[in-house]
Design an enzyme around this catalytic site. Structure first.
Site, mmCIF file in Angstrom:
data_model
loop_
_atom_site.group_PDB
_atom_site.id
_atom_site.type_symbol
_atom_site.label_atom_id
_atom_site.label_comp_id
_atom_site.label_asym_id
_atom_site.label_seq_id
_atom_site.Cartn_x
_atom_site.Cartn_y
_atom_site.Cartn_z
ATOM 1 N N LYS A 122 21.393 -18.592 -83.714
ATOM 2 C CA LYS A 122 21.028 -18.686 -82.292
ATOM 3 C C LYS A 122 22.253 -18.901 -81.407
ATOM 4 C CE LYS A 122 19.149 -22.371 -79.347
ATOM 5 N NZ LYS A 122 20.353 -23.142 -79.113
ATOM 6 N N ASN A 123 23.085 -19.878 -81.763
ATOM 7 C CA ASN A 123 24.155 -20.235 -80.832
ATOM 8 C C ASN A 123 25.305 -19.220 -80.823
ATOM 9 O OD1 ASN A 123 22.675 -22.319 -79.859
ATOM 10 N ND2 ASN A 123 23.740 -23.928 -81.003
ATOM 11 N N ARG A 143 19.866 -22.867 -71.527
ATOM 12 C CA ARG A 143 21.167 -23.507 -71.390
ATOM 13 C C ARG A 143 22.284 -22.459 -71.383
ATOM 14 N NH1 ARG A 143 23.337 -27.720 -69.387
ATOM 15 N NH2 ARG A 143 25.399 -28.072 -70.201
ATOM 16 N N CYS A 162 17.701 -28.009 -73.339
ATOM 17 C CA CYS A 162 17.265 -29.333 -73.801
ATOM 18 C C CYS A 162 17.906 -30.439 -72.968
ATOM 19 C CB CYS A 162 17.645 -29.537 -75.265
ATOM 20 S SG CYS A 162 16.836 -28.377 -76.378
ATOM 21 N N ARG A 211 24.586 -33.154 -68.752
ATOM 22 C CA ARG A 211 25.244 -32.084 -69.520
ATOM 23 C C ARG A 211 26.186 -31.334 -68.579
ATOM 24 N NH1 ARG A 211 21.151 -28.971 -73.554
ATOM 25 N NH2 ARG A 211 23.154 -28.274 -74.389
ATOM 26 N N PRO A 212 27.345 -31.970 -68.258
ATOM 27 C CA PRO A 212 28.244 -31.356 -67.282
ATOM 28 C C PRO A 212 28.869 -30.063 -67.804
ATOM 29 C CG PRO A 212 29.278 -33.278 -68.302
ATOM 30 C CD PRO A 212 27.862 -33.215 -68.828
ATOM 31 N N ILE A 213 29.335 -29.215 -66.864
ATOM 32 C CA ILE A 213 30.088 -28.011 -67.271
ATOM 33 C C ILE A 213 31.463 -28.024 -66.584
ATOM 34 C CG2 ILE A 213 28.110 -26.580 -67.911
ATOM 35 C CD1 ILE A 213 28.490 -25.092 -65.226
ATOM 36 N N ASP A 214 31.976 -29.231 -66.339
ATOM 37 C CA ASP A 214 33.260 -29.348 -65.637
ATOM 38 C C ASP A 214 34.409 -28.679 -66.403
ATOM 39 O OD1 ASP A 214 32.533 -31.772 -67.304
ATOM 40 O OD2 ASP A 214 34.683 -32.109 -67.070
ATOM 41 N N GLN A 215 34.352 -28.681 -67.746
ATOM 42 C CA GLN A 215 35.457 -28.089 -68.506
ATOM 43 C C GLN A 215 35.423 -26.557 -68.413
ATOM 44 O OE1 GLN A 215 37.973 -29.998 -69.949
ATOM 45 N NE2 GLN A 215 36.850 -31.503 -68.749
ATOM 46 N N ASP A 257 23.395 -30.991 -83.949
ATOM 47 C CA ASP A 257 22.135 -30.235 -83.965
ATOM 48 C C ASP A 257 21.350 -30.450 -85.254
ATOM 49 O OD1 ASP A 257 22.779 -29.355 -81.471
ATOM 50 O OD2 ASP A 257 23.486 -27.386 -82.104
ATOM 51 N N ARG A 304 12.024 -21.776 -79.243
ATOM 52 C CA ARG A 304 13.264 -21.319 -78.604
ATOM 53 C C ARG A 304 14.332 -21.023 -79.644
ATOM 54 N NH1 ARG A 304 15.987 -25.485 -75.862
ATOM 55 N NH2 ARG A 304 17.604 -23.938 -76.099
HETATM 56 N N1 EPU Z 1 30.942 -31.722 -72.029
HETATM 57 C C1 EPU Z 1 31.526 -32.159 -70.885
HETATM 58 N N2 EPU Z 1 31.959 -31.211 -69.993
HETATM 59 C C2 EPU Z 1 31.824 -29.898 -70.221
HETATM 60 C C3 EPU Z 1 31.203 -29.462 -71.398
HETATM 61 C C4 EPU Z 1 30.760 -30.395 -72.295
HETATM 62 O O1 EPU Z 1 31.669 -33.353 -70.625
HETATM 63 O O2 EPU Z 1 32.243 -29.089 -69.376
HETATM 64 C C5 EPU Z 1 30.485 -32.711 -73.021
HETATM 65 C C6 EPU Z 1 28.972 -32.677 -73.208
HETATM 66 O O3 EPU Z 1 28.313 -33.493 -72.253
HETATM 67 C C7 EPU Z 1 28.830 -33.179 -74.634
HETATM 68 C C8 EPU Z 1 30.106 -32.633 -75.317
HETATM 69 O O4 EPU Z 1 31.007 -32.339 -74.272
HETATM 70 O O5 EPU Z 1 28.881 -34.583 -74.636
HETATM 71 C C9 EPU Z 1 29.902 -31.380 -76.150
HETATM 72 O O6 EPU Z 1 29.241 -30.381 -75.390
HETATM 73 P P1 EPU Z 1 29.401 -28.818 -75.709
HETATM 74 O O7 EPU Z 1 29.973 -28.176 -74.505
HETATM 75 O O8 EPU Z 1 30.107 -28.652 -77.010
HETATM 76 O O9 EPU Z 1 27.892 -28.376 -75.865
HETATM 77 P P2 EPU Z 1 27.191 -27.066 -75.317
HETATM 78 O O10 EPU Z 1 28.161 -25.935 -75.400
HETATM 79 O O11 EPU Z 1 26.544 -27.302 -74.010
HETATM 80 C C10 EPU Z 1 26.378 -26.212 -77.612
HETATM 81 C C11 EPU Z 1 25.053 -25.872 -78.231
HETATM 82 C C12 EPU Z 1 24.258 -27.137 -78.490
HETATM 83 C C13 EPU Z 1 25.079 -28.081 -79.371
HETATM 84 C C14 EPU Z 1 26.464 -28.325 -78.762
HETATM 85 C C15 EPU Z 1 27.376 -29.129 -79.666
HETATM 86 C C16 EPU Z 1 24.536 -23.722 -77.285
HETATM 87 C C17 EPU Z 1 23.731 -22.938 -76.344
HETATM 88 N N3 EPU Z 1 24.312 -25.015 -77.322
HETATM 89 O O12 EPU Z 1 26.068 -26.860 -76.390
HETATM 90 O O13 EPU Z 1 23.121 -26.701 -79.235
HETATM 91 O O14 EPU Z 1 24.411 -29.323 -79.483
HETATM 92 O O15 EPU Z 1 27.112 -27.067 -78.503
HETATM 93 O O16 EPU Z 1 27.542 -28.486 -80.893
HETATM 94 O O17 EPU Z 1 25.364 -23.181 -78.019
HETATM 95 C C18 EPU Z 1 20.918 -26.724 -79.993
HETATM 96 O O18 EPU Z 1 21.132 -25.635 -80.516
HETATM 97 O O19 EPU Z 1 19.922 -27.424 -80.230
HETATM 98 C C19 EPU Z 1 21.902 -27.247 -79.036
HETATM 99 C C20 EPU Z 1 21.618 -28.189 -78.170
#
Ligand code: EPU
Length: 430
Positions: A22-23, A93, A117, A122-126, A307, A399
């Site tokens: 999925k991811n 997401r 979820c 769940r910030p996207i600042d990075q 996960d 999902r």
């Molecule tokens: N974070 C920040 N700023 C950012 C991005 C992330 O502070 O700009 C923090 C997040 O809040 C979190 C950590 O960094 O504490 C890791 O977040 P990451 O960006 O790695 O997660 P993601 O890309 O949003 C993906 C998967 C998630 C999985 C995480 C960690 C997808 C669509 N989602 O999320 O999968 O938990 O990586 O491996 O690929 C799932 O499949 O159930 C799921 C939630």
């Protein structure tokens, strides 16, 4: 309303085939936006997140043709529109990957903030830090994220991620493949799906080096051409069925996996007294004796995946002794604990730590999935429980898990989908 009804307490025996990841799929589908020609994507999982993203591409003007159950041909060469429809994007997401892909293709993107979820903030600042470093202006107005490369094309640069982020690593890769010059991502995430996205893009003509390490270099190219790519097997789906066998007992061959990707899960199951035998592209999981306690800390790959945290918790609830789980990635990923308690589990949560006192058994209850992996963990608890478990809000589970009911029924689980009249709608009509 649709729910799963599980009559638990039956050990599982047989074979399960694992679907595409999925991811990886949710990044590779948006990546097709960067390709000037037809790309054939094979081994796509049949899950609602994939359907949603393909629908979004179609709404943008892509030609999407189904070849067979797991293969589509996507041609985005005629798309001229960089504004993503709101209703679809908010449900998922991974819609944030559309920002990087559209920025890479058009130098501009308009995308609603992502859904998905709820694990707290769940910030996207990075992601945004990366886009800005590459010359984009990013702001939020009118319910949309607006991103625009100031000179019309993204510019290669060096980006250090303050947090190891899967999403930011892949999004910056997407924005960088057609950029002017070299982009270097430092402190990059190393998950298997990051390597898969890089392999997909490279097979279409990109020049990405170092995916799978913490420094990824992307030399911008003028154009990506079409090709055929097969998505890797889903590490988390495989891990979920491995933990299901650990919880119920029995012996199941889990096929079409990359055992290397499962090592972090295998290691914990071995510690708990579960037999795991690696084959070339399968793992045989067998549990006959009692489960032993252990501690688990979730970390970015190659650490134990967040996960898989709810699913391993379901198994630890049945292990002798006290186990401790430390959630090292998300702020709020213990929302399933109340539902487990209704089934007889003994769990105390303090912030990012859960302390589990093993119990003899779960007992069936009426519970509700609160997110994708929590829902999968509830299925596992239900399979191991004495009596009947009813799980509501199963759209969360669907999902991310293709055919979960069929796959589990195939190894002897008593699990059915039951459709009941929607109580809320009935109340409105009445
Ligand atoms: N974070 C920040 N700023 C950012 C991005 C992330 O502070 O700009 C923090 C997040 O809040 C979190 C950590 O960094 O504490 C890791 O977040 P990451 O960006 O790695 O997660 P993601 O890309 O949003 C993906 C998967 C998630 C999985 C995480 C960690 C997808 C669509 N989602 O999320 O999968 O938990 O990586 O491996 O690929 C799932 O499949 O159930 C799921 C939630």
């Amino acid at each position: 309303m649709t729910k799963y009804v599980i009559h638990g307490g039956k050990p599982l025996f047989g074979e399960i085939d694992i679907s595409g990841a999925k991811n990886a799929a949710v990044a590779i589908i948006p990546a097709a936006l960067l390709v000037d020609g037809v790309c054939r994507i094979e081994n796509l999982p049949q899950i609602s997140d994939v359907t949603l993203l393909l629908n979004i591409l179609q709404e943008l003007g892509a030609d999407v043709r189904t070849v067979n159950r797991t293969t589509v041909d996507v041609d985005c060469s005629h798309i001229r529109n960089a504004r993503v429809p709101e209703e679809l994007a908010r449900k998922i997401r991974a819609s944030y990957y559309l920002i990087g892909a559209l920025l890479g293709r058009f130098g501009s993107a308009e995308v609603p903030p992502p859904g998905g979820c709820d694990f707290g903030g769940r910030p996207i600042d990075q992601h945004i830090k990366g886009f800005v470093a590459m010359g984009a202006n990013v702001d939020v107005r009118g319910g949309y994220i607006h991103a625009k490369a100031s000179n019309g094309r993204m510019m290669g640069t060096q980006i250090y991620l303050d947090i190891v982020s899967v999403g930011a690593t892949m999004n910056i890769m997407l924005a960088a493949v057609l950029a002017d010059g070299m982009t270097i991502i430092e402190n990059a995430a190393k998950e298997p799906h990051i390597v898969d996205l890089a392999n997909f893009l490279n097979s279409m003509g990109a020049e990405i080096m170092g995916a799978g390490t913490d420094v990824i270099k992307i030399r911008g190219v003028e154009r990506l051409t079409g090709g055929t790519y097969s998505i890797i097997p889903d590490q988390i789906e495989a891990g979920t069925y491995m933990t299901a066998v650990a919880a119920t007992g029995g012996e199941v061959l889990i096929k079409n996996v990359i055992p290397k990707h499962l090592e972090c899960i295998t290691a914990k199951l071995l510690e708990m007294g579960v037999d795991v035998e690696e084959r070339d592209d399968a793992v045989l999981v067998r549990r006959t004796g009692k489960l032993t306690r252990t501690n688990v800390k979730t970390l970015p790959y190659p650490g134990f995946p967040t996960d898989m945290q709810p699913q391993i918790a379901a198994v630890l609830c049945l292990a002798e002794g006290t186990s401790v789980i430390t959630e090292g990635v998300w702020d709020n990923r213990f929302r399933y604990v109340d539902e487990f308690r209704r089934m007889g589990a003994q769990i105390q949560v303090d912030g990012k730590i859960a302390v589990i006192e093993g119990v003899e058994k779960f007992t069936g209850a009426r519970i509700q999935a609160c997110d994708l992996r929590a829902g999968a963990a509830m299925v596992i608890a239900g399979l191991a429980a004495q009596g009947t478990t009813e799980i509501g809000h199963i759209h969360h589970i669907e999902r991310g898990y293709e055919d979960i009911v069929r796959k589990l029924s195939g190894v002897g689980a008593d699990i059915r989908v039951v459709v009941t009249p929607d109580e809320d709608k009935q109340a409105q009509v009445g």
